[in-house]
Design an enzyme around this catalytic site. Structure first.
Site, PDB file in Angstrom:
ATOM      1  N   GLU A  91      40.553 -71.552 -99.472  1.00 26.28           N
ATOM      2  CA  GLU A  91      40.252 -70.119 -99.596  1.00 26.28           C
ATOM      3  C   GLU A  91      39.219 -69.733 -98.529  1.00 26.28           C
ATOM      4  O   GLU A  91      38.241 -70.441 -98.313  1.00 26.28           O
ATOM      5  CB  GLU A  91      39.745 -69.844-101.019  1.00 26.28           C
ATOM      6  CG  GLU A  91      39.578 -68.373-101.343  1.00 26.28           C
ATOM      7  CD  GLU A  91      38.236 -67.873-100.875  1.00 26.28           C
ATOM      8  OE1 GLU A  91      38.219 -66.844-100.162  1.00 26.28           O
ATOM      9  OE2 GLU A  91      37.204 -68.508-101.196  1.00 26.28           O
ATOM     10  N   LYS A  93      36.887 -67.272 -97.944  1.00 29.22           N
ATOM     11  CA  LYS A  93      35.473 -66.986 -98.165  1.00 29.22           C
ATOM     12  C   LYS A  93      34.699 -68.270 -98.441  1.00 29.22           C
ATOM     13  O   LYS A  93      33.557 -68.426 -98.003  1.00 29.22           O
ATOM     14  CB  LYS A  93      35.279 -66.001 -99.312  1.00 29.22           C
ATOM     15  CG  LYS A  93      33.808 -65.610 -99.511  1.00 29.22           C
ATOM     16  CD  LYS A  93      33.619 -64.546-100.572  1.00 29.22           C
ATOM     17  CE  LYS A  93      32.150 -64.183-100.738  1.00 29.22           C
ATOM     18  NZ  LYS A  93      31.947 -63.133-101.770  1.00 29.22           N
ATOM     19  N   CYS A 189      44.540 -58.806 -99.320  1.00 31.44           N
ATOM     20  CA  CYS A 189      44.039 -60.020 -99.959  1.00 31.44           C
ATOM     21  C   CYS A 189      44.545 -60.108-101.390  1.00 31.44           C
ATOM     22  O   CYS A 189      44.531 -59.124-102.135  1.00 31.44           O
ATOM     23  CB  CYS A 189      42.511 -60.031 -99.925  1.00 31.44           C
ATOM     24  SG  CYS A 189      41.769 -61.391-100.854  1.00 31.44           S
ATOM     25  N   ASP A 196      44.447 -56.888 -94.654  1.00 35.09           N
ATOM     26  CA  ASP A 196      44.537 -57.914 -93.625  1.00 35.09           C
ATOM     27  C   ASP A 196      45.494 -57.402 -92.552  1.00 35.09           C
ATOM     28  O   ASP A 196      46.618 -57.000 -92.866  1.00 35.09           O
ATOM     29  CB  ASP A 196      45.067 -59.235 -94.206  1.00 35.09           C
ATOM     30  CG  ASP A 196      44.125 -59.838 -95.231  1.00 35.09           C
ATOM     31  OD1 ASP A 196      42.909 -59.829 -95.001  1.00 35.09           O
ATOM     32  OD2 ASP A 196      44.617 -60.326 -96.272  1.00 35.09           O
ATOM     33  N   ARG A 257      38.042 -62.007 -90.152  1.00 35.70           N
ATOM     34  CA  ARG A 257      37.178 -61.476 -91.201  1.00 35.70           C
ATOM     35  C   ARG A 257      36.168 -62.561 -91.543  1.00 35.70           C
ATOM     36  O   ARG A 257      36.525 -63.722 -91.694  1.00 35.70           O
ATOM     37  CB  ARG A 257      37.991 -61.102 -92.450  1.00 35.70           C
ATOM     38  CG  ARG A 257      37.117 -60.516 -93.564  1.00 35.70           C
ATOM     39  CD  ARG A 257      37.873 -60.356 -94.851  1.00 35.70           C
ATOM     40  NE  ARG A 257      38.913 -59.341 -94.741  1.00 35.70           N
ATOM     41  CZ  ARG A 257      39.831 -59.149 -95.680  1.00 35.70           C
ATOM     42  NH1 ARG A 257      39.852 -59.911 -96.748  1.00 35.70           N
ATOM     43  NH2 ARG A 257      40.730 -58.209 -95.534  1.00 35.70           N
ATOM     44  N   GLY A 258      34.899 -62.157 -91.664  1.00 33.12           N
ATOM     45  CA  GLY A 258      33.867 -63.132 -91.985  1.00 33.12           C
ATOM     46  C   GLY A 258      33.724 -64.222 -90.948  1.00 33.12           C
ATOM     47  O   GLY A 258      33.379 -65.358 -91.259  1.00 33.12           O
TER      48      GLY A 258
END
Length: 282
Positions: A91, A93, A189, A196, A257-258
């Site tokens: 995952e 995150k 997501c 996304d 992202r992130g």
């Protein structure tokens, strides 16, 4: 009153996605959250041990840093290749949190960092994950380019379906070999519903795929909630079932992202490869 339909299990119910978390700044491999791939593959009719594709999930990490033995920061680009036949995906995150946990960690060498990440990601995925870590002091270069093929995005068509509809796909006529792509891919997501964005590439040999139908199909993911890897596998399976190409490769290059981007690749034959260039939005 009608009872709400239960949400099917997807494996990320206990993940850090969509939850407030405390950021760690020293090594914490327990932050990695693996998810069983088979939970979603079963929806596509894929049986355990009978994958209809080869491939990998290629990740790029842009926010990777640690301290050298004297406390001086090192910053680097990371690359991780997770095989598609691994039993688990990681995952995103949780991977971000894991990488951030190196920020105040003193490491003896670049090799220690690389080997540690490879060990931890491989344990989480259940298969060997190839890892590259290149400090910015080594001046790594990134190459972006458009796919070698035909872009579908200027087709003059109307679209009114925003959930995946394989019935939009068809193929007929003599065998062709071509690459078709679109920048209009958007999915959401699976857990948070956040958008996304990506470019989807379809390279195949077989009866000519109807281009308008393919573009409508790609756009039909616009309101669909699934992880990047799962979306690409769905596209691959739908194209194989509806268009029956002799050879097929499907890949997506998602925007970051992130500090991470994810680029899943699935192919009918082991010799097929994705283009290596980055998407211009990455």
């Amino acid at each position: 009153m009608t009872e709400p339909t239960p949400t099917p299990a997807h494996g990320a119910e206990a993940s850090p996605l969509g939850r407030p978390v405390a950021y760690r700044d020293t090594y914490a491999p327990e932050l990695l959250f693996p998810i069983e791939r088979q939970l979603k593959r079963a929806e596509l009719g894929i049986a355990v041990g009978a994958l209809p594709f080869f491939g990998e999930d290629s990740w790029n990490a842009y926010e990777l840093s640690w301290l050298d033995p004297r406390g001086k920061p090192v910053v680097a680009l990371g690359g991780f290749r997770v095989p598609a036949d691994s039993p688990r995906l990681i995952e995103s995150k949780s991977l971000k949190l894991y990488l951030n946990a190196f920020n105040q960690q003193r490491c003896a060498s670049l090799e220690e960092v690389t080997q540690t990440i490879a060990r931890d990601l491989s344990a989480a995925a259940g298969a060997t994950v190839a890892v590259s870590v290149v400090p910015l002091s080594a001046r790594p270069q990134r190459h972006s380019a458009y796919p070698e093929g035909h872009c579908l995005d200027e087709l003059d068509i109307g679209i009114d379906r925003y959930q995946p509809d394989p019935g939009l796909l068809s193929a007929a006529g003599e065998e062709v070999a071509e690459t078709l792509y679109s920048h209009l891919l958007k999915s959401n997501c699976l857990v948070t519903g956040q958008p996304d964005w990506g470019t989807l590439v379809v390279r195949y040999r077989g009866p000519a795929i109807d281009r308008e139908g393919l573009l409508r199909y790609i756009v039909s993911f616009r309101d669909h909630n699934e992880f990047h890897e799962q979306c690409v596998e769905r596209v691959f399976c739908d194209l194989m079932a509806r268009c029956r190409p002799c050879e097929l490769a499907v890949w997506a290059r998602y925007t970051r992202r992130g500090g991470l981007d994810i680029n899943p690749f699935r192919a009918s034959h082991a010799h097929l490869r994705a283009d290596e260039a980055m998407e211009v939005r990455q």
